[in-house]
Design a protein around this motif. Structure first.
Motif, PDB file in Angstrom:
ATOM      1  N   ARG A  63       5.214 -17.827 110.175  1.00 23.77           N
ATOM      2  CA  ARG A  63       6.236 -17.134 109.398  1.00 23.77           C
ATOM      3  C   ARG A  63       5.799 -16.952 107.942  1.00 23.77           C
ATOM      4  O   ARG A  63       6.088 -15.939 107.316  1.00 23.77           O
ATOM      5  CB  ARG A  63       7.548 -17.923 109.441  1.00 23.77           C
ATOM      6  N   ASP A  64       5.077 -17.930 107.414  1.00 22.75           N
ATOM      7  CA  ASP A  64       4.622 -17.887 106.029  1.00 22.75           C
ATOM      8  C   ASP A  64       3.313 -17.123 105.851  1.00 22.75           C
ATOM      9  O   ASP A  64       2.698 -17.179 104.785  1.00 22.75           O
ATOM     10  CB  ASP A  64       4.473 -19.308 105.484  1.00 22.75           C
ATOM     11  N   GLY A  65       2.881 -16.425 106.902  1.00 21.14           N
ATOM     12  CA  GLY A  65       1.669 -15.608 106.816  1.00 21.14           C
ATOM     13  C   GLY A  65       0.378 -16.395 106.908  1.00 21.14           C
ATOM     14  O   GLY A  65      -0.668 -15.948 106.452  1.00 21.14           O
ATOM     15  N   LYS A  66       0.439 -17.560 107.517  1.00 20.34           N
ATOM     16  CA  LYS A  66      -0.743 -18.425 107.619  1.00 20.34           C
ATOM     17  C   LYS A  66      -1.216 -18.556 109.070  1.00 20.34           C
ATOM     18  O   LYS A  66      -1.569 -19.638 109.530  1.00 20.34           O
ATOM     19  CB  LYS A  66      -0.415 -19.804 107.042  1.00 20.34           C
ATOM     20  N   ALA A  67      -1.235 -17.439 109.767  1.00 24.40           N
ATOM     21  CA  ALA A  67      -1.603 -17.449 111.188  1.00 24.40           C
ATOM     22  C   ALA A  67      -3.010 -17.994 111.405  1.00 24.40           C
ATOM     23  O   ALA A  67      -3.268 -18.703 112.384  1.00 24.40           O
ATOM     24  CB  ALA A  67      -1.478 -16.052 111.780  1.00 24.40           C
ATOM     25  N   LYS A  68      -3.930 -17.680 110.506  1.00 23.93           N
ATOM     26  CA  LYS A  68      -5.307 -18.188 110.660  1.00 23.93           C
ATOM     27  C   LYS A  68      -5.351 -19.704 110.581  1.00 23.93           C
ATOM     28  O   LYS A  68      -6.168 -20.335 111.241  1.00 23.93           O
ATOM     29  CB  LYS A  68      -6.218 -17.563 109.608  1.00 23.93           C
ATOM     30  N   GLN A  69      -4.455 -20.293 109.791  1.00 27.27           N
ATOM     31  CA  GLN A  69      -4.412 -21.747 109.701  1.00 27.27           C
ATOM     32  C   GLN A  69      -3.895 -22.373 110.995  1.00 27.27           C
ATOM     33  O   GLN A  69      -4.269 -23.484 111.343  1.00 27.27           O
ATOM     34  CB  GLN A  69      -3.560 -22.186 108.512  1.00 27.27           C
ATOM     35  N   VAL A  70      -3.027 -21.649 111.704  1.00 26.99           N
ATOM     36  CA  VAL A  70      -2.539 -22.133 112.998  1.00 26.99           C
ATOM     37  C   VAL A  70      -3.722 -22.253 113.956  1.00 26.99           C
ATOM     38  O   VAL A  70      -3.897 -23.282 114.612  1.00 26.99           O
ATOM     39  CB  VAL A  70      -1.457 -21.200 113.585  1.00 26.99           C
ATOM     40  N   ILE A  71      -4.532 -21.214 114.013  1.00 21.24           N
ATOM     41  CA  ILE A  71      -5.706 -21.233 114.898  1.00 21.24           C
ATOM     42  C   ILE A  71      -6.666 -22.341 114.490  1.00 21.24           C
ATOM     43  O   ILE A  71      -7.184 -23.070 115.344  1.00 21.24           O
ATOM     44  CB  ILE A  71      -6.425 -19.863 114.889  1.00 21.24           C
ATOM     45  N   LYS A  72      -6.881 -22.493 113.193  1.00 24.24           N
ATOM     46  CA  LYS A  72      -7.778 -23.542 112.700  1.00 24.24           C
ATOM     47  C   LYS A  72      -7.265 -24.922 113.125  1.00 24.24           C
ATOM     48  O   LYS A  72      -8.035 -25.759 113.595  1.00 24.24           O
ATOM     49  CB  LYS A  72      -7.903 -23.465 111.183  1.00 24.24           C
ATOM     50  N   LEU A  77      -7.375 -29.745 116.676  1.00 24.04           N
ATOM     51  CA  LEU A  77      -6.694 -30.611 117.646  1.00 24.04           C
ATOM     52  C   LEU A  77      -7.238 -30.447 119.059  1.00 24.04           C
ATOM     53  O   LEU A  77      -6.785 -31.110 119.987  1.00 24.04           O
ATOM     54  CB  LEU A  77      -5.188 -30.320 117.635  1.00 24.04           C
ATOM     55  N   ARG A  78      -8.174 -29.528 119.207  1.00 25.26           N
ATOM     56  CA  ARG A  78      -8.821 -29.246 120.503  1.00 25.26           C
ATOM     57  C   ARG A  78      -7.826 -28.770 121.550  1.00 25.26           C
ATOM     58  O   ARG A  78      -7.845 -29.220 122.702  1.00 25.26           O
ATOM     59  CB  ARG A  78      -9.596 -30.450 121.003  1.00 25.26           C
TER      60      ARG A  78
END
Length: 81
Positions: A63-72, A77-78
């Motif tokens: 929601r905060d525009g940090k989609a790349k951080q979700v993937i990272k 977390l594997r």
């Protein structure tokens, strides 16, 4: 997830999943197989709460525009898709 969407597997009841309904209610289901991996560290309730909280964190990041951080974070977390 795709095996269920494509109809290859039809019964998801024995899988681990997080479901969020239209009202925002979250349901977390941990499979017995997955729980066996973590039972030394967490009670079942703790594991469900941790997975639910992680998904809330992912949704807030998205929601905060940090989609790349979700993937990272998923990579860290594997998570296996």
């Amino acid at each position: 997830l795709f095996v269920y969407l494509l109809g290859i597997k039809k019964d998801f009841r024995e899988s681990t999943y997080v479901a969020i309904d239209a009202e925002g209610q979250m349901t977390v289901k941990i499979s017995e197989k997955d729980y066996q991996q973590y039972q030394q560290e967490f009670t079942f309730d703790q594991l469900c709460a941790a997975l639910g909280n992680l998904f809330v964190e992912f949704l807030e990041m998205y929601r905060d525009g940090k989609a790349k951080q979700v993937i990272k974070k998923m990579d860290e977390l594997r998570f296996v898709a």
